[in-house]
Each structure stands twice: as C-alpha cells, then as structure tokens.
Design a protein around this motif. Structure first.
Motif, PDB file in Angstrom:
ATOM      1  N   THR A 192       0.549  11.583 -18.415  1.00  8.72           N
ATOM      2  CA  THR A 192      -0.603  11.189 -18.942  1.00  8.72           C
ATOM      3  C   THR A 192      -0.729   9.859 -19.216  1.00  8.72           C
ATOM      4  O   THR A 192      -1.589   9.029 -19.017  1.00  8.72           O
TER       5      THR A 192
ATOM      6  N   ASN B  89      -0.723   7.644 -16.347  1.00 13.30           N
ATOM      7  CA  ASN B  89      -2.214   7.554 -15.373  1.00 13.30           C
ATOM      8  C   ASN B  89      -3.169   6.728 -16.340  1.00 13.30           C
ATOM      9  O   ASN B  89      -3.833   6.014 -15.776  1.00 13.30           O
TER      10      ASN B  89
ATOM     11  N   ILE C 279      -6.404   5.705 -14.032  1.00  9.81           N
ATOM     12  CA  ILE C 279      -6.986   6.922 -13.244  1.00  9.81           C
ATOM     13  C   ILE C 279      -7.255   8.055 -14.177  1.00  9.81           C
ATOM     14  O   ILE C 279      -7.438   9.123 -13.684  1.00  9.81           O
TER      15      ILE C 279
ATOM     16  N   PHE D  55       0.679   2.275  -6.575  1.00  7.63           N
ATOM     17  CA  PHE D  55       1.339   3.509  -6.808  1.00  7.63           C
ATOM     18  C   PHE D  55       2.402   4.159  -6.050  1.00  7.63           C
ATOM     19  O   PHE D  55       2.041   4.190  -4.968  1.00  7.63           O
TER      20      PHE D  55
ATOM     21  N   PHE E 270       4.230   8.144  -5.992  1.00  8.49           N
ATOM     22  CA  PHE E 270       4.228   9.319  -6.545  1.00  8.49           C
ATOM     23  C   PHE E 270       5.428  10.137  -5.994  1.00  8.49           C
ATOM     24  O   PHE E 270       6.245   9.757  -5.237  1.00  8.49           O
TER      25      PHE E 270
ATOM     26  N   PHE F  51       5.643  13.033  -4.872  1.00  7.25           N
ATOM     27  CA  PHE F  51       5.531  13.629  -3.500  1.00  7.25           C
ATOM     28  C   PHE F  51       4.899  12.867  -2.307  1.00  7.25           C
ATOM     29  O   PHE F  51       4.342  13.094  -1.424  1.00  7.25           O
TER      30      PHE F  51
ATOM     31  N   ASN G 291       2.659  11.194  -1.574  1.00  5.09           N
ATOM     32  CA  ASN G 291       1.050  11.309  -1.275  1.00  5.09           C
ATOM     33  C   ASN G 291       0.728  10.118   0.006  1.00  5.09           C
ATOM     34  O   ASN G 291      -0.376   9.400  -0.374  1.00  5.09           O
TER      35      ASN G 291
ATOM     36  N   ILE H  25      -1.144   9.811   3.607  1.00  6.14           N
ATOM     37  CA  ILE H  25      -2.127  10.681   4.272  1.00  6.14           C
ATOM     38  C   ILE H  25      -1.645  10.856   5.746  1.00  6.14           C
ATOM     39  O   ILE H  25      -1.282  10.348   6.307  1.00  6.14           O
ATOM     40  N   PRO H  26      -1.450  12.419   6.054  1.00  4.48           N
ATOM     41  CA  PRO H  26      -0.774  12.776   7.079  1.00  4.48           C
ATOM     42  C   PRO H  26      -1.299  12.563   8.367  1.00  4.48           C
ATOM     43  O   PRO H  26      -0.555  12.379   9.420  1.00  4.48           O
TER      44      PRO H  26
ATOM     45  N   PRO I  88      -4.616   0.177   1.416  1.00  5.05           N
ATOM     46  CA  PRO I  88      -4.974  -0.628   0.300  1.00  5.05           C
ATOM     47  C   PRO I  88      -5.746  -1.788   0.720  1.00  5.05           C
ATOM     48  O   PRO I  88      -6.704  -2.461   0.272  1.00  5.05           O
TER      49      PRO I  88
ATOM     50  N   ARG J 211       3.415   0.620   0.654  1.00  7.76           N
ATOM     51  CA  ARG J 211       1.973   0.887   0.297  1.00  7.76           C
ATOM     52  C   ARG J 211       1.489   0.324  -0.866  1.00  7.76           C
ATOM     53  O   ARG J 211       0.648  -0.419  -1.251  1.00  7.76           O
TER      54      ARG J 211
END
Ligand SMILES: Nc1ncnc2c1ncn2[C@@H]1O[C@H](COP(=O)(O)OP(=O)(O)OP(=O)(O)O)[C@@H](O)[C@H]1O
Ligand SMILES: [Mg+2]
Lengths: 385, 240
Positions: free
Chosen positions: B53, B56, B61, B94, B96, B98, B100, B102-103, B114, B161
């Motif tokens: 939290t 973020n 975000i 960012f 993360f 996992f 994140n 884009i597949p 970006p 990224r």
C-alpha cells in the motif's frame, strides 16, 4: 499503429476462442441475411407489380369467377387501354411434387399486358396461333429440360384431366426480379374443353387484368369499373396489382412477421454470446490493463484496445457471413427454385448485415471497455497473485 | 549525514485506510518518510502490514486519505488521474513480483511500451530499448515473447522496461518473490548496479533478507507504523 498491433494480437491470443466467436458471428449474420432476403422476396410480387395494371376480381372472394361477358364492358370504361383474362389453373407436371404457377390466359392481350416477359416476335406468333401452345419461364424450362416444341402434359387439379400442351416459347425476365418460373397457355383451350365437360364452369374468367395509360388514372378507373357492375349478379372488386398482391401476402403476414422476429433474435443471441466472451477475455486481462495504466497509459487507451478488439472480431465475423451469403443464396435459388424463383440478396440487406455485425461488436465491447478503462490500478494488480 | 540531502521522496503524515463493508480498516497511520536521491531502500514487515500500500502511494497508483507525498519536488496527492498518469510515465519505473509483461508483446515491445507515451521517434526508441536490453544482458532475446523466457529473464525484461524512460524513482514490490536463488541474485545485482552506476533511486518491498542485504537502508513497517532505521552496507564491521 501500436494499438492496432495490440488489438490484432489480442484478438488471436486464444485461437480456438477467436475462431469460434468469428464463426458464430458469421453464421448469425448469414442467417440474418438469408431470413431478411426471404422476407423481402415474399413482398417482391408487391414491389415489382406494375403501377399501370389493375386486377378486377369477384368482390365476394377470389375463388368466385366472373362472366366472360365482362371483358368487353370493362374495355369500354374510359381510361382502360387493355383487358386480359387470367385463370389460375393449378395443374401439376407428371406428379404433385412438380408444382409451379400455371395460368390460362388469352395470349394476345397477355403479351401486351406483360412486357416484362420477353419473347422473340417469332415465339409470340407461334404461341398465339397454336391453340395448344404454351410459354414457360427460362428457369422453369431449364429445371425440366424443356425445349421449344416439346409436348408438355399438365394434370389438372382444379380442372380434372390430362391437358396436352406444346411449348412454343421460353420467356426471359426483363429485370432480374422478374419471375421466370411461371407457365401460361391458352384460355380458349381450357374453355372449349370445359364447355364440353363442365358447362357450369365454362365462359368464366378468374380475374381480369386491366391496363391504364398512366398510374394516376388507376384509382379513378378502378372505381369506374366497379361502378359498372354494381348491383349485378357478380359485383367486382378492382384494385391495383400492388394491392392485389398485397392481399395474398397479408394471408401469410403472420409467418413473415415471425421470421422477421427470428432474424432479430439470432442477432440478439450472438450479441449476448459475444458480450460474454469479451467480458471473460477482459476479466482475464485486468492485471495487464492495470499494468499498462501503471506505466502511464490512460483509461481511454485501454478502452480503445478492448473496444477495438470487440469490433474487429465482430466485423471479421460479419464480413465472413456476408461473403457466405452469396453462395448460400445461389444454393437456395438452385435447390428451392419452385418456392423462391429469384433469391437475390439486396444491397440493403448487405448493409443491414454489416450494421448488425457492427452493433454486435459495439454491444459486446462496451462493458469490457468501460471495465478496463476504469479499473483501479492497485486492485487490478492484485489479481495477478 | 543522509538527512542533510534534499529528499527525492518525502512523505508527510500519510494516512490510508480501506473500507471493508461498513468497517474501516486502517492500513497506514501518519507515515513520515524521507528518501534521498540515489538511495536503495528496502521496506520489510509482516504480511498485511501495508508495505504494498505504501509503495503504491509513492508510485502514484493509489490515493492517500490524508497527508502529503512529494516526489522530485512535485506534490502528487493533488494531481488528477490524467495528470498522475502522465506523471507516472515520466517519473516511475515499476518492477512487479510477477513481472507483469504483456504476453502478446515481445521483450523488445514490452520494453518499448513506456516510450510510446513519449515524443521519441521510432529510431530513438529502438536505440533506448537496445541499450537497456544489453544492460540486462538480453540483447539476443529481444524477439522472444514472455512465454519463451524464464522467470529470471522475464524479470530482467521488466527491469529494462522500468528504467528505459529514465524515471525519477524505481519501485519494486517483492521483485525476487517468484524467483529461484540464482535468478534472484541476478536481479538484485542488477538493481545494485542501477543504484551504484546510474545513481537510480530504488524503493523495494521484500520479505527476503538476502534482498534486504543489498539495500542501503532497511525500514520496517508493522501494523501501519514505520519503526527502526538502519543502514546495512554502512555497518562498519561484519559480525564476528
Ligand atoms: N483494496 C483493498 N481493499 C481492502 N483492503 C485492502 C485493500 N488493499 C489492501 N488491503 C488491506 O490492507 C492491508 C495491507 O495490505 P498490503 O497489500 O499493503 O500488505 P503487504 O504488507 O503488502 O502484505 P504482503 O506482504 O502480504 O504483500 C491488508 O490488511 C489488506 O488486507
Ligand atoms: Mg504486498
């Protein structure tokens, strides 16, 4: 450019799902187009009817005929330029399953009244002079392999017996929408036989086809004809050919309305299915949308991607469906020609099909697009774990 | 002394709570925190203590209930959604747990993502992407899709990224949480290099003590309150 790439790749992410959705939309759009065409054809007789032709029939009902003496009296009504006799014969060829519309007509006036049935002058003459002569539409002749000069025997259903005829001409339609599956022969031939066998049914006209010079005379002439026979034994009802055709169509109106409804239900069903698929797809990608938003992409970017994908899939399916409509229509025309003499897909129908596909895309995309655009990033990111 | 430097991130009395039904769950209580430019800070604490939290909020975000957050001199709590999105694009990288990625996008395209929000030309974007991909050692993998990469490689793409647009701060939420020891070590050395060689500021949430060791400062969050502060790499003598 980037968004287009993303939309395309997203659309084909699950190959099977994408294929099924596209095929589903295609089939729905195809069915929609065919049903719409069917309904349109039902009213075709009405639309292609001549504005300068009137039909005079017995005012009680179409099943009652009119005395032959009326022909001369109608001809004397001011504004009338021609009068023809036409009897629905209802004969079948060889057996009951070979049904096609056939009429007993008076050849000379018939040929003048129906310029849309195109015959060579030679064929016209042959037809007129041969008491047992007949003419058939091009498609009908093709179907049974008839050639000019062939002997054709019709079996009467309303007028019992074998009716021996000789094909004297094969007519071609002046327009693509002209019915080329009809069959006409001499009313005299029918009548002479009836005089011998069924005197009571002889000297009768099923309907009179009346021509006027200009469409605006139609109403006035119709009133004048009916006035002539008021208070006589057989009162007449004269209406434009259009109104006459419409009275046939209205008998089956309920079926047509049902088919119309079904055609829209098909679209609604595929809309629901596509919306569900898109919602499922978008739900699976919420974390991706959240990631893109975290990187700085805005809600509108996400919405465009989702919406674009929905539109793309629906329009791809729609175009496939439209393309398939043409072979399907030809197939129907070839195999069911006795019911649908012409099965043309109208440009308006294609436009409607395309519109329906767009609508499916819009409706299916709107909720997932909104969902993707408004997802709270922190919440969307949680979904991955 | 670190406190003398102008902080790149400055939190003042930040309060955040969540609503669960008609109950209000307090998550962060009056957090005040300064992070100096070029700092590598690890945020530790038990599960549910509010680490993600807090991260973020700093990354823009999520929204505070009260208090102020200044990043690079900009008060981000008063920005609109659109302004905040534009701000993130420029200022935050960012990473993360996992990855994140884009597949449907290749490693190259993921890293380029970006930059699409900047005014850079195609060629400039290519150059930037190529540079950061070689930095993370994946120049030979740029046409691979995420599914064709190992977890460690995916996370390296994510690091690339995160830094391709040269943001003010990098935020990482358990960047090694899903990786094996070797891959985790690689990612941590990479982050270490970013701080030491490129002067980046990194704020990292982690459970992993090994990860925390790499950081220069470790802060603990417990029940919404920041506790002790200690500087790891400055500790003069290693244990006996
Ligand atoms: N969107 C939300 N709605 C309600 N409660 C939330 C929401 N997000 C977080 N919380 C609650 O806030 C608290 C802190 O969550 P947070 O994710 O910041 O913890 P964390 O320290 O990152 O934990 P972990 O180490 O497990 O990731 C938790 O009790 C969590 O349940
Ligand atoms: Mg967390």
């Amino acid at each position: 450019m980037f968004y287009f790439k993303l939309i395309l790749r997203n659309a084909f992410r699950h190959k099977l799902r994408a294929t099924l959705t596209v095929v589903g939309v295609a089939i729905a759009i195809l069915a929609f187009g065919l049903l719409k065409t069917l309904v349109g054809l039902w009213y075709l007789g009405v639309e292609t009817s001549s504005a300068t032709r009137l039909v005079t029939r017995n005012s009680i009902s179409l099943v009652f005929s009119l005395p032959i003496a009326y022909q001369d009296r109608i001809r004397q009504v001011p504004g009338v330029t021609g009068v023809g006799i036409m009897n629905w014969f209802g004969g079948v060829y060889v057996s009951e399953k070979n049904f096609f519309p056939n009429f007993a007509v008076e050849p000379k006036s018939f040929l003048e009244l129906y310029p849309e049935f195109v015959l060579s002058d030679g064929a016209k003459r042959e037809f007129i002079v041969d008491r047992q002569g007949a003419v058939a539409g091009r498609k009908l002749a093709e179907k049974y392999g008839w050639k000019v000069g062939d002997r054709i025997v019709l079996k009467g259903t309303i007028f019992p017996g074998q009716w021996d005829l000789v094909l004297r001409g094969i007519y071609r339609g002046a327009r693509k929408s002209t019915d080329e599956t009809q069959f006409f022969f001499h009313w005299d031939y029918l009548n002479e036989s009836l005089r011998r066998t069924m005197t009571r049914r002889a000297d009768q006209a099923g309907i009179y086809v009346v021509s006027v010079a200009r469409p605006d005379q139609a109403a006035e002439v119709a009133l004048a004809i009916d006035a002539t026979f008021r208070n006589s034994l057989a009162e007449t009802l004269t209406e434009t050919e259009r109104a006459f055709q419409l009275s046939f169509v209205s008998m089956t109106e309920a079926i047509m309305v049902a088919i119309q409804i079904v055609s829209y239900v098909v679209i609604v069903i595929i809309m629901v299915v596509a919306a569900n698929t898109m919602a499922m797809t978008a739900r699976e990608r919420l974390a991706e949308y959240a990631t893109m938003k975290a990187l700085g992409f805005r809600g509108i970017h996400i919405a465009a991607t989702v919406f674009g994908e929905s539109l793309f899939v629906a329009v791809a399916g729609g175009l496939l469906g439209i393309v398939l409509t043409f072979p399907a229509a030809s197939w129907i025309e070839a195999t069911l020609s006795q019911f649908f003499p012409v099965f043309n897909v109208a440009p308006a129908t294609i436009a409607l099909q395309f519109g329906a596909a767009l609508l499916v895309g819009v409706v299916a995309g709107i909720f997932p697009a909104w969902r993707g655009a408004t997802i709270r990033i922190a919440e969307g990111l949680r979904r991955i774990g | 002394m670190a406190s003398a430097a102008v902080p790149i991130v400055a939190l003042n009395d930040v309060v955040k709570s969540y609503r669960r039904g008609d109950q209000i769950v307090p998550v962060l209580e009056e957090i005040t925190l300064d992070i100096a430019a070029g700092e590598f800070l690890a945020l530790m604490g038990p599960s549910g203590s509010g680490k993600s939290t807090l991260l973020n909020l700093i990354a823009g975000i999520d929204r505070v209930d009260a208090g102020s957050i200044r990043v690079g001199g900009i008060e981000i709590t008063t920005l609109s959604e659109t302004e905040l999105a534009a701000w993130r694009a420029v200022n935050v990288g960012f990473i993360f747990q996992f990855y994140n990625l884009i597949p449907v996008l290749t490693a190259f395209e993921n890293v380029e993502l970006p930059l699409l929000l900047t005014g850079l030309s195609r060629r400039e974007r290519r150059e930037h992407v190529a540079t950061v991909l070689s930095l993370v050692g994946l120049s030979d993998r740029m046409d691979h899709y995420p599914s064709q990469l190992s977890g460690g490689q995916q996370q390296r793409v994510a690091v690339a990224r995160a830094m391709v647009s040269d943001p003010t701060i990098l935020v990482a939420d358990e960047p090694t949480g899903d990786l094996d020891r070797v891959s985790a070590g690689e990612i941590l050395s990479l982050m270490d290099r970013l701080v030491k060689e490129f002067g980046k500021t990194i704020i990292m949430v982690t459970h992993d003590p090994r990860a925390a060791e790499k950081a220069r400062i470790v802060r603990h969050l417990e029940k919404g309150i920041l506790t002790d502060e200690h500087e790891t790499s400055i500790s003069p003598v290693p244990g006996p």
